[in-house]
Design a protein around this motif. Structure first.
Motif, PDB file in Angstrom:
ATOM      1  N   TYR A  72       0.999  -1.537  -0.257  1.00 36.45           N
ATOM      2  CA  TYR A  72       0.317  -0.187  -0.242  1.00 36.45           C
ATOM      3  C   TYR A  72       0.955   1.241  -0.060  1.00 36.45           C
ATOM      4  N   ALA A 113       8.814   7.853  10.396  1.00 39.43           N
ATOM      5  CA  ALA A 113      10.095   8.099   9.084  1.00 39.43           C
ATOM      6  C   ALA A 113       9.807   7.007   8.921  1.00 39.43           C
ATOM      7  N   TRP A 115      11.243   4.086   8.017  1.00 38.48           N
ATOM      8  CA  TRP A 115      12.454   3.063   8.272  1.00 38.48           C
ATOM      9  C   TRP A 115      11.678   1.188   8.975  1.00 38.48           C
ATOM     10  N   THR A 143       6.245   6.315  14.962  1.00 36.42           N
ATOM     11  CA  THR A 143       6.252   5.506  13.967  1.00 36.42           C
ATOM     12  C   THR A 143       7.758   5.423  13.637  1.00 36.42           C
ATOM     13  N   GLY A 145       8.653   1.822  12.861  1.00 36.26           N
ATOM     14  CA  GLY A 145       9.253   0.561  12.526  1.00 36.26           C
ATOM     15  C   GLY A 145       9.356  -0.137  13.423  1.00 36.26           C
ATOM     16  N   HIS A 165       2.600   0.840  15.255  1.00 48.36           N
ATOM     17  CA  HIS A 165       3.146   0.036  14.707  1.00 48.36           C
ATOM     18  C   HIS A 165       1.846  -0.660  14.242  1.00 48.36           C
ATOM     19  N   ASN A 166       1.114  -0.579  13.233  1.00 49.41           N
ATOM     20  CA  ASN A 166      -0.215  -1.271  12.916  1.00 49.41           C
ATOM     21  C   ASN A 166       0.309  -2.747  12.525  1.00 49.41           C
ATOM     22  N   ASP A 168      -1.577  -4.251  10.791  1.00 47.61           N
ATOM     23  CA  ASP A 168      -2.519  -3.943   9.370  1.00 47.61           C
ATOM     24  C   ASP A 168      -3.674  -4.271   8.995  1.00 47.61           C
ATOM     25  N   ARG A 181       8.339  -8.774   6.223  1.00 47.39           N
ATOM     26  CA  ARG A 181       9.269  -9.011   7.757  1.00 47.39           C
ATOM     27  C   ARG A 181       7.103  -9.297   8.340  1.00 47.39           C
ATOM     28  N   ILE A 205      -5.941  -1.138   8.220  1.00 48.51           N
ATOM     29  CA  ILE A 205      -5.966  -0.566   6.387  1.00 48.51           C
ATOM     30  C   ILE A 205      -7.354  -1.058   6.265  1.00 48.51           C
ATOM     31  N   VAL A 238      -5.413   4.434   1.110  1.00 47.51           N
ATOM     32  CA  VAL A 238      -5.330   5.772   0.168  1.00 47.51           C
ATOM     33  C   VAL A 238      -3.964   5.458  -1.091  1.00 47.51           C
ATOM     34  N   LEU A 304       1.535  11.452   5.391  1.00 47.89           N
ATOM     35  CA  LEU A 304       3.314  11.947   5.678  1.00 47.89           C
ATOM     36  C   LEU A 304       3.668  11.827   4.549  1.00 47.89           C
TER      37      LEU A 304
HETATM   38  N1  SAM Z   1       8.346   2.701   8.595  1.00 46.97           N
HETATM   39  C1  SAM Z   1       7.008   2.270   9.745  1.00 46.97           C
HETATM   40  C2  SAM Z   1       6.445   1.173   9.953  1.00 46.97           C
HETATM   41  O1  SAM Z   1       5.940   0.499   9.167  1.00 46.97           O
HETATM   42  O2  SAM Z   1       5.716   0.721  10.722  1.00 46.97           O
HETATM   43  C3  SAM Z   1       5.718   3.338   9.806  1.00 46.97           C
HETATM   44  C4  SAM Z   1       5.266   4.478   9.000  1.00 46.97           C
HETATM   45  S1  SAM Z   1       3.919   3.463   8.654  1.00 46.97           S
HETATM   46  C5  SAM Z   1       3.916   5.097   6.224  1.00 46.97           C
HETATM   47  C6  SAM Z   1       2.813   3.929   9.068  1.00 46.97           C
HETATM   48  C7  SAM Z   1       1.440   3.182   8.731  1.00 46.97           C
HETATM   49  O3  SAM Z   1       0.853   4.031   7.594  1.00 46.97           O
HETATM   50  C8  SAM Z   1       1.197   1.359   8.028  1.00 46.97           C
HETATM   51  O4  SAM Z   1       1.527   0.758   9.145  1.00 46.97           O
HETATM   52  C9  SAM Z   1      -0.473   1.829   7.300  1.00 46.97           C
HETATM   53  O5  SAM Z   1      -0.916   1.246   8.592  1.00 46.97           O
HETATM   54  C10 SAM Z   1      -0.140   3.244   7.545  1.00 46.97           C
HETATM   55  N2  SAM Z   1       0.218   3.435   5.596  1.00 46.97           N
HETATM   56  C11 SAM Z   1       1.128   3.330   4.835  1.00 46.97           C
HETATM   57  N3  SAM Z   1       0.583   3.716   3.415  1.00 46.97           N
HETATM   58  C12 SAM Z   1      -1.158   3.930   3.842  1.00 46.97           C
HETATM   59  C13 SAM Z   1      -1.265   4.335   2.509  1.00 46.97           C
HETATM   60  N4  SAM Z   1      -1.414   4.513   1.426  1.00 46.97           N
HETATM   61  N5  SAM Z   1      -2.669   4.347   2.659  1.00 46.97           N
HETATM   62  C14 SAM Z   1      -3.193   3.592   4.317  1.00 46.97           C
HETATM   63  N6  SAM Z   1      -2.724   3.488   5.118  1.00 46.97           N
HETATM   64  C15 SAM Z   1      -1.457   3.538   5.455  1.00 46.97           C
END
Ligand code: SAM
Ligand code: DTB
Ligand code: SF4
Length: 328
Positions: A72, A113, A115, A143, A145, A165-166, A168, A181, A205, A238, A304
């Protein structure tokens, strides 16, 4: 957390349960919408003032170039999405954004971040940002990673309130979305964060092409954790061009509302956040989400890397619905 021992009507609130079964959750999803919303509202009012919505603001402190392959995500280096890899942001720049977020009514500042996991030296700047956000009188969230126990302890010492930390999605669908992972890796980071005494922000999500059973499975995982996450972000995918999930069949907004309601009923004392996807949502769908028990949003015209509704649109919607920002 506003977990009271009495409800607003003076009755003791329903006990928090950690033994939710998939069968029970499936039955909630299958309820007629008026019944589901009624039950979610009833539970919501036992724990929260239904007028109040907590406001968080997001900032990307290290954008793009991520080695993970989350299908995603516009920030994954595996996909060509036009998001360029950038260097980590300076502490002063992040704190200027935090001050602006506070002035716009945010009570929590969340820094993300791209990462897989931070290096120990990456945490120097992050800890300074966390301390700076706390000095502004806001709650801090990051957040970053996966974390080791020592990294979680370091963030706690810097004053970190929440770690996002999702999970997901369900354990069964997870492998269709991320291969770099495992679900177990995620659960381990959640445990390290909890053990360090940091509050958890953990959700997922929907709209990724998952089945109803995957939504049931995600809520089961969250609601059977030993302690419910204090914040549960529910993101609507998104869709970003260049990611494998671009072009996925759009979710029926009513299914999103059902997800919010079931999350509210299963985790009554948690903040349920109507997270990514609001830019593509009508005001009426968002209103239904608040009726279904959502009581938190991300405010600010960017998440973000993607767009979020402008502050004025959100404030107008709050006015029309009679909602107010939750004080700290
Ligand atoms: N890199 C770290 C991680 O994945 O844990 C932190 C940042 S990451 C962008 C945080 C969260 O944003 C993801 O776990 C996901 O649930 C959400 N996310 C990322 N892209 C998305 C998208 N296109 N639509 C909806 N949620 C999104
Ligand atoms: C969460 O569950 N949603 C936020 C936050 N936690 C970090 C992130 C949403 C990101 C949406 C895509 C983007 O803007 O890059
Ligand atoms: Fe990297 Fe996080 Fe995006 Fe996955 S969601 S690709 S870990 S930034």
């Amino acid at each position: 957390m506003p977990v009271s021992t009495q409800t607003r009507s003076g009755e003791p609130p329903a006990a928090l349960r950690h033994d939710w079964t998939r069968e029970e959750l499936r039955a909630l999803f299958a309820l007629p919408l008026p019944e589901l919303i009624f039950r979610a509202q009833a539970v919501h009012r036992q724990y929260f003032d239904p007028r109040e919505v907590q406001i968080s603001t997001l900032l990307s402190i290290k954008t793009g170039g991520c080695p993970e392959d989350c299908a995603y995500c516009p920030q994954s280096a595996h996909y060509d999405t036009g998001v360029e890899a950038a260097k980590p942001m300076d502490v002063a720049v992040a704190l200027t954004a935090a001050r602006a977020a506070r002035a716009a009514g945010a009570s929590r500042f969340c820094m993300g971040a791209a990462w897989r996991s931070p290096k120990d030296r990456d945490l120097d700047a992050v800890c300074d940002m966390v301390a700076g956000v706390r000095e502004l009188g806001m709650e801090s969230c990051v957040t970053l990673g996966m974390l080791t126990p020592a990294q979680a302890a370091r963030l706690k010492s810097a004053g970190l309130d929440y770690y996002n930390h999702n999970l997901d999605t369900s354990p069964e669908f997870y492998g269709d979305i991320i291969t770099t992972r495992t679900y177990r890796d995620r659960l381990e980071t959640l445990a390290h964060v909890r053990d360090a005494g940091i509050k958890l922000c953990c959700g997922g999500i929907i709209g990724m092409g998952e089945d109803l059973e995957d939504r049931v499975g995600l809520i089961e995982m969250l609601a059977t954790l030993p302690v419910h996450p204090e914040s549960v972000p529910v993101n609507m995918l998104v869709q970003v061009a260049g990611t494998p999930l671009a072009g996925t069949r759009r979710l029926d907004p009513i299914d999103f509302v059902r997800m919010i309601a079931v999350a509210r009923i299963a985790m009554p004392a948690s903040m349920v956040r109507l997270s990514a996807g609001r830019q593509e949502m009508s005001d009426e769908t968002q209103a239904l989400c608040f009726l279904a028990g959502a009581n938190s949003i991300f405010s600010g015209d960017k998440l973000l890397t993607t767009a979020n509704p402008e502050h004025e649109r959100d404030m107008l919607l709050f006015d029309r619905l009679g909602l107010v920002a939750m004080p700290l």
